[in-house]
Design an enzyme around this catalytic site. Structure first.
Site, PDB file in Angstrom:
ATOM      1  N   ASP A  15       3.418   1.898  -6.552  1.00 14.53           N
ATOM      2  CA  ASP A  15       2.533   0.728  -6.508  1.00 14.53           C
ATOM      3  C   ASP A  15       3.027  -0.440  -7.354  1.00 14.53           C
ATOM      4  O   ASP A  15       2.237  -1.216  -7.887  1.00 14.53           O
ATOM      5  CB  ASP A  15       1.100   1.114  -6.933  1.00 14.53           C
ATOM      6  CG  ASP A  15       0.540   2.222  -6.075  1.00 14.53           C
ATOM      7  OD1 ASP A  15       0.858   2.247  -4.873  1.00 14.53           O
ATOM      8  OD2 ASP A  15      -0.208   3.061  -6.603  1.00 14.53           O
ATOM      9  N   LYS A  18       6.154  -3.092  -4.240  1.00 11.34           N
ATOM     10  CA  LYS A  18       7.328  -3.005  -3.360  1.00 11.34           C
ATOM     11  C   LYS A  18       7.088  -3.726  -2.038  1.00 11.34           C
ATOM     12  O   LYS A  18       7.951  -4.443  -1.548  1.00 11.34           O
ATOM     13  CB  LYS A  18       7.677  -1.527  -3.079  1.00 11.34           C
ATOM     14  CG  LYS A  18       8.058  -0.753  -4.325  1.00 11.34           C
ATOM     15  CD  LYS A  18       8.306   0.723  -4.015  1.00 11.34           C
ATOM     16  CE  LYS A  18       7.093   1.476  -3.556  1.00 11.34           C
ATOM     17  NZ  LYS A  18       6.051   1.682  -4.575  1.00 11.34           N
ATOM     18  N   GLY A  42       1.266   3.313   0.301  1.00 11.87           N
ATOM     19  CA  GLY A  42       0.401   2.208   0.707  1.00 11.87           C
ATOM     20  C   GLY A  42       1.033   0.933   0.191  1.00 11.87           C
ATOM     21  O   GLY A  42       1.056   0.702  -1.018  1.00 11.87           O
ATOM     22  N   HIS A  43       1.618   0.162   1.097  1.00  8.55           N
ATOM     23  CA  HIS A  43       2.335  -1.058   0.695  1.00  8.55           C
ATOM     24  C   HIS A  43       1.557  -2.281   1.184  1.00  8.55           C
ATOM     25  O   HIS A  43       1.346  -2.446   2.379  1.00  8.55           O
ATOM     26  CB  HIS A  43       3.754  -1.052   1.269  1.00  8.55           C
ATOM     27  CG  HIS A  43       4.593   0.091   0.760  1.00  8.55           C
ATOM     28  ND1 HIS A  43       5.854   0.363   1.214  1.00  8.55           N
ATOM     29  CD2 HIS A  43       4.346   1.021  -0.191  1.00  8.55           C
ATOM     30  CE1 HIS A  43       6.335   1.416   0.576  1.00  8.55           C
ATOM     31  NE2 HIS A  43       5.434   1.841  -0.279  1.00  8.55           N
ATOM     32  N   GLN A 225       6.820   5.233  -3.053  1.00  7.75           N
ATOM     33  CA  GLN A 225       6.554   5.854  -4.352  1.00  7.75           C
ATOM     34  C   GLN A 225       7.416   5.183  -5.437  1.00  7.75           C
ATOM     35  O   GLN A 225       7.718   4.016  -5.313  1.00  7.75           O
ATOM     36  CB  GLN A 225       6.779   7.377  -4.302  1.00  7.75           C
ATOM     37  CG  GLN A 225       5.702   8.117  -3.515  1.00  7.75           C
ATOM     38  CD  GLN A 225       5.909   8.088  -2.013  1.00  7.75           C
ATOM     39  OE1 GLN A 225       6.985   8.396  -1.528  1.00  7.75           O
ATOM     40  NE2 GLN A 225       4.891   7.727  -1.271  1.00  7.75           N
TER      41      GLN A 225
HETATM   42  P1  GDP Z   1       3.531  -0.889  -3.423  1.00  6.70           P
HETATM   43  O1  GDP Z   1       3.006   0.456  -3.065  1.00  6.70           O
HETATM   44  O2  GDP Z   1       4.632  -0.820  -4.414  1.00  6.70           O
HETATM   45  O3  GDP Z   1       3.900  -1.694  -2.216  1.00  6.70           O
HETATM   46  O4  GDP Z   1       2.338  -1.664  -4.143  1.00  6.70           O
HETATM   47  P2  GDP Z   1       0.792  -1.702  -3.673  1.00  6.70           P
HETATM   48  O5  GDP Z   1       0.677  -2.579  -2.489  1.00  6.70           O
HETATM   49  O6  GDP Z   1       0.249  -0.327  -3.575  1.00  6.70           O
HETATM   50  O7  GDP Z   1       0.111  -2.339  -4.956  1.00  6.70           O
HETATM   51  C1  GDP Z   1       0.477  -3.600  -5.428  1.00  6.70           C
HETATM   52  C2  GDP Z   1      -0.755  -4.507  -5.405  1.00  6.70           C
HETATM   53  O8  GDP Z   1      -0.512  -5.674  -6.163  1.00  6.70           O
HETATM   54  C3  GDP Z   1      -1.113  -5.020  -4.012  1.00  6.70           C
HETATM   55  O9  GDP Z   1      -2.507  -5.168  -3.939  1.00  6.70           O
HETATM   56  C4  GDP Z   1      -0.421  -6.374  -3.937  1.00  6.70           C
HETATM   57  O10 GDP Z   1      -1.056  -7.264  -3.039  1.00  6.70           O
HETATM   58  C5  GDP Z   1      -0.569  -6.843  -5.359  1.00  6.70           C
HETATM   59  N1  GDP Z   1       0.503  -7.717  -5.870  1.00  6.70           N
HETATM   60  C6  GDP Z   1       1.834  -7.660  -5.617  1.00  6.70           C
HETATM   61  N2  GDP Z   1       2.498  -8.563  -6.382  1.00  6.70           N
HETATM   62  C7  GDP Z   1       1.545  -9.193  -7.116  1.00  6.70           C
HETATM   63  C8  GDP Z   1       1.603 -10.206  -8.127  1.00  6.70           C
HETATM   64  O11 GDP Z   1       2.656 -10.698  -8.517  1.00  6.70           O
HETATM   65  N3  GDP Z   1       0.418 -10.581  -8.692  1.00  6.70           N
HETATM   66  C9  GDP Z   1      -0.770 -10.031  -8.309  1.00  6.70           C
HETATM   67  N4  GDP Z   1      -1.861 -10.462  -8.914  1.00  6.70           N
HETATM   68  N5  GDP Z   1      -0.852  -9.088  -7.364  1.00  6.70           N
HETATM   69  C10 GDP Z   1       0.289  -8.668  -6.802  1.00  6.70           C
HETATM   70  P1  IMO Z   2       3.541   3.782  -2.888  1.00  9.24           P
HETATM   71  O1  IMO Z   2       4.691   3.835  -1.906  1.00  9.24           O
HETATM   72  C1  IMO Z   2       1.428   5.740  -6.125  1.00  9.24           C
HETATM   73  C2  IMO Z   2       1.304  10.115  -6.072  1.00  9.24           C
HETATM   74  C3  IMO Z   2      -0.034  10.778  -5.867  1.00  9.24           C
HETATM   75  C4  IMO Z   2       0.163  12.048  -6.661  1.00  9.24           C
HETATM   76  C5  IMO Z   2       1.618  12.388  -6.393  1.00  9.24           C
HETATM   77  C6  IMO Z   2       1.832  13.399  -5.278  1.00  9.24           C
HETATM   78  O2  IMO Z   2       2.364   3.040  -2.408  1.00  9.24           O
HETATM   79  O3  IMO Z   2       4.046   3.366  -4.233  1.00  9.24           O
HETATM   80  P2  IMO Z   2       1.628  13.277  -2.648  1.00  9.24           P
HETATM   81  O4  IMO Z   2       0.462  12.957  -1.763  1.00  9.24           O
HETATM   82  O5  IMO Z   2       2.805  12.387  -2.440  1.00  9.24           O
HETATM   83  O6  IMO Z   2       1.995  14.733  -2.586  1.00  9.24           O
HETATM   84  O7  IMO Z   2       1.073  13.034  -4.138  1.00  9.24           O
HETATM   85  O8  IMO Z   2       2.243  11.164  -6.032  1.00  9.24           O
HETATM   86  N1  IMO Z   2       1.685   9.137  -5.023  1.00  9.24           N
HETATM   87  C7  IMO Z   2       1.684   7.812  -5.204  1.00  9.24           C
HETATM   88  N2  IMO Z   2       1.287   7.066  -6.254  1.00  9.24           N
HETATM   89  N3  IMO Z   2       1.955   5.141  -5.045  1.00  9.24           N
HETATM   90  C8  IMO Z   2       2.388   5.870  -3.992  1.00  9.24           C
HETATM   91  O9  IMO Z   2       3.054   5.323  -2.963  1.00  9.24           O
HETATM   92  C9  IMO Z   2       2.215   7.275  -4.026  1.00  9.24           C
HETATM   93  N4  IMO Z   2       2.495   8.270  -3.156  1.00  9.24           N
HETATM   94  C10 IMO Z   2       2.174   9.403  -3.786  1.00  9.24           C
HETATM   95  O10 IMO Z   2      -1.091   9.984  -6.363  1.00  9.24           O
HETATM   96  O11 IMO Z   2       0.039  11.774  -8.036  1.00  9.24           O
HETATM   97 MG    MG Z   3       1.204   1.502  -3.031  1.00  8.56          MG
END
Ligand code: GDP
Ligand code: IMO
Ligand code: MG
Length: 425
Positions: A15, A18, A42-43, A225
């Site tokens: 998270d 990415k 979840g991206h 991840q």
């Molecule tokens: P990922 O799994 O690495 O793609 O990240 P996620 O989407 O799960 O979580 C990142 C969250 O931060 C999302 O809700 C994005 O919309 C948000 N986000 C990304 N870059 C920024 C930033 O520079 N500032 C803020 N405030 N939010 C951001």
């Molecule tokens: P993105 O791509 C954050 C975590 C789960 C748990 C562990 C194992 O959005 O960064 P799993 O279901 O993969 O067997 O769970 O990994 N986990 C993540 N945490 N971002 C993710 O993906 C994750 N995918 C799995 O919360 O701790």
């Molecule tokens: Mg994510």
């Protein structure tokens, strides 16, 4: 930033943002490919006033004319993939002719999800806190050589024979745990139907990607991840079941290592983690709550509140090492805008002993307390900054320190979720 064949990885516990950085970099790429994980990811990508959350499909899909590939290293829940395809189509995203799925990617089945749930329940307090998407059991079957792949799904008779045996085998396990057995016929019908719908997307992506490389196309590898969740390099057993690190990009796509030009590591300006496991800089007080609320830190897949803490440079230094990160993208700087003081963990301590690398002994890591360096906050909004020089001096000092402590070059700073809120250095 000059585009070249690039691996993008998460440098923390997932998270990191990415999805947003992939979306920004896709402009200069021809092909975006996921190489591991499944719909546990979840991206989030924000384009204008539209917000998309992608789980299996590469974030590059939001750029018309670019090719998106789900590589052989990914585990695919076909119903989830179809759901995502339908959802994106419904929102006017062009999918047909842009998306390819590897025929050698493994399938996730309902028995994987049920096993994931049962195993978590059995672990009780020692649970991992998985996303319950069946990821661990699906990879376990792959490595045990009892998995089914997308290519099997297209050969209906062979598929049904193998599936029948797998359902029988798993129903024995479910019986032992007092869980209801699954119906082979129901799963078979559902999957055969999914196979029919997915057929146009399923192909030999190894050849497709290597042709693209040969033709001088720019490939962007989308890691899911993060490094500390990697099955080999993460905080085992509190990890996911695939290689989220850069090495995974080659085995998960069939593109050889010497065709990769660079590795970009994405990291938040602080740290978060979802699920259980060690997290040395976790803030269990109001400060952590403030980060969660300001940064809207709730899981993009499960909606769970994310654990929040200060930036951990011990962890990111390790990530730079194991991924060979050349360039850093630091996200969510804006979340720290209001804080009077900001801290960075520069080493861990247990008893009298100082650790400058991440200890591999999980119990030892659990006992680590962070040693902090403190910075003055900038207490100014960074959201409108268009280039590095427009950032407040104290924010620049902080960012350069993160890069220096991590050991790579600062290349991108993100100050908001939207495309425009991105600074290239
Ligand atoms: P990922 O799994 O690495 O793609 O990240 P996620 O989407 O799960 O979580 C990142 C969250 O931060 C999302 O809700 C994005 O919309 C948000 N986000 C990304 N870059 C920024 C930033 O520079 N500032 C803020 N405030 N939010 C951001
Ligand atoms: P993105 O791509 C954050 C975590 C789960 C748990 C562990 C194992 O959005 O960064 P799993 O279901 O993969 O067997 O769970 O990994 N986990 C993540 N945490 N971002 C993710 O993906 C994750 N995918 C799995 O919360 O701790
Ligand atoms: Mg994510």
């Amino acid at each position: 930033m000059v585009m070249a064949t690039t691996i993008l990885v998460g440098a923390q516990w997932g998270d990191e943002g990415k999805g947003k950085i992939i979306d920004v970099l896709t402009e200069q790429a021809d092909v975006v490919v996921r190489y591991q994980g499944g719909n546990n990811a979840g991206h989030t990508v924000e384009v204008g006033d539209q917000k998309y959350v992608l789980h299996l499909i590469p974030s590059g899909i939001l750029h018309p004319g670019k090719i998106s590939v789900i590589g052989n290293g990914v585990v695919v829940d076909p119903a989830a993939l179809l759901g995502e395809i339908e959802h994106l189509r419904g929102r006017g995203v062009s999918i047909d002719g842009n998306l390819y799925v590897s025929e050698t990617a493994h399938l996730v089945f309902p028995y994987h999800k049920l096993l994931d749930e049962i195993r978590e329940e059995q672990k009780g307090k020692r649970k991992i806190g998985t996303t319950k998407r069946g990821i661990g059991p699906a990879y376990a079957d792959k490595v045990a050589r009892t998995g089914l792949r997308l290519v099997d799904l297209l050969a209906t008779e062979r598929f049904s024979g193998k599936l029948r045996r797998k359902v029988q085998e798993n129903n024995e396990i479910f019986k032992a745990f007092g869980a209801k057995p699954l119906s082979f016929a129901k799963i078979n019908d559902e999957y055969v139907e999914c196979g029919r719908k997915l057929r146009p997307f399923i192909t030999d992506t190894v050849t497709l990607l290597n042709r693209a490389v040969r033709d001088g196309k720019n490939i962007l590898f989308e890691g899911a991840q993060g490094t500390l969740l990697d099955i080999d390099f993460g905080t085992y057993p509190f990890v996911t079941s695939s290689n989220a690190t850069a090495g995974g990009a080659c085995v998960g796509t069939g593109v050889p290592p010497h065709k990769v030009d660079r590795v970009v590591g994405v990291m938040k300006a602080y740290t978060t983690r979802v699920g259980e496991g060690p997290f040395p800089t976790e803030l269990l007080d109001n400060q952590g709550t403030l980060l969660r609320e300001t940064g809207r830190e709730f899981g993009a897949t499960t909606g769970r509140p994310r654990r929040c803490g200060w930036f951990d440079a011990v962890a990111t230094r390790y990530a730079v090492m194991v991924n060979g990160i050349d360039e850093l993208a630091v996200t969510k700087l804006d979340v720290l805008d209001g804080l009077p003081k900001v801290k960075v963990c520069v080493a861990y301590k247990v008893g009298g002993k100082v650790y400058e690398t991440v200890p591999n002994d999980i119990d030892l890591l659990q006992r680590c307390t962070p040693m902090y360096q403190e910075f003055d906050g900038w207490q100014t909004s960074t959201k409108l900054a268009q280039d590095f020089d427009q950032l407040p001096k104290r924010a620049r000092v902080y960012l350069q320190k993160l890069a220096q402590l991590s050991g790579a070059k600062l290349s991108i700073v993100s100050v908001g979720a939207r495309r425009e809120e991105t600074i290239f250095l």
